[in-house]
Design a protein around this motif. Structure first.
Motif: not given
Length: 167
Positions: A110, A114, A149-150, A153-154, A156-157
């Motif tokens: 994952k 990302i 946003t990507f 998100s990365g 946060l992942y």
């Protein structure tokens, strides 16, 4: 009743092989991308004498973009197959076997996914900025927003993965 449970569990376990055609489909997608890559290289060399510096940079960025996507597909195919379908036992001693193969778990996959998406988005954004005159402010705004946003998100992942691995 125990026999029904055993048969059901065997059926569930065997259903993992339904993913094998999906991974083969990704191999076919790589062939499509190889054709696209070849077309891009041909176009780059065909217009080398008349292209501007920006057009050459955009062409090279397109090649890098395709290479990143193909690398991502290999990671997804190998790690997905090994994590969810079957181990590639016959390839453990192969001299060209990547070191990461067999060591990437679902969580690692994952984060790599990302990360690749952020890199691909960044390249697309850079290509857009190379042709800024051809795009509206709204279009560029959407591209920047999607990229951020990507990126967010990365982060946060990766943070969730790090926090999850401590417990």
């Amino acid at each position: 009743m125990k026999q029904i449970e055993k048969n059901f569990e065997h059926l569930l376990f065997s259903s993992r092989w339904l993913m094998a055609p999906v991974y083969f489909g990704l191999v076919l997608a790589m062939l499509v991308l190889l054709v696209k890559f070849t077309k891009e290289v041909w176009g780059l060399f065909a217009g080398i004498m008349t292209a501007t510096g920006g057009e050459l940079i955009t062409g090279v960025l397109s090649l890098v973009d395709i290479a990143l996507i193909m690398n991502l597909l290999i990671i997804i195919m190998f790690s997905g197959y090994e994590n969810f379908v079957s181990k590639m036992d016959d390839l453990h001693s192969h001299q060209d076997r990547p070191d990461w193969m067999g060591h990437i778990g679902f969580s690692d996959l994952k984060v790599k996914l990302i990360g690749s998406i952020v890199a691909i988005s960044g390249i697309e954004l850079l290509k857009a900025f190379m042709n800024v005159d051809d795009l509206s402010d709204r279009h560029l705004g959407w591209m920047v927003g999607i990229h951020v946003t990507f990126l967010f998100s990365g982060v946060l992942y990766a943070l969730m993965d790090k926090l999850g691995s401590k417990h």
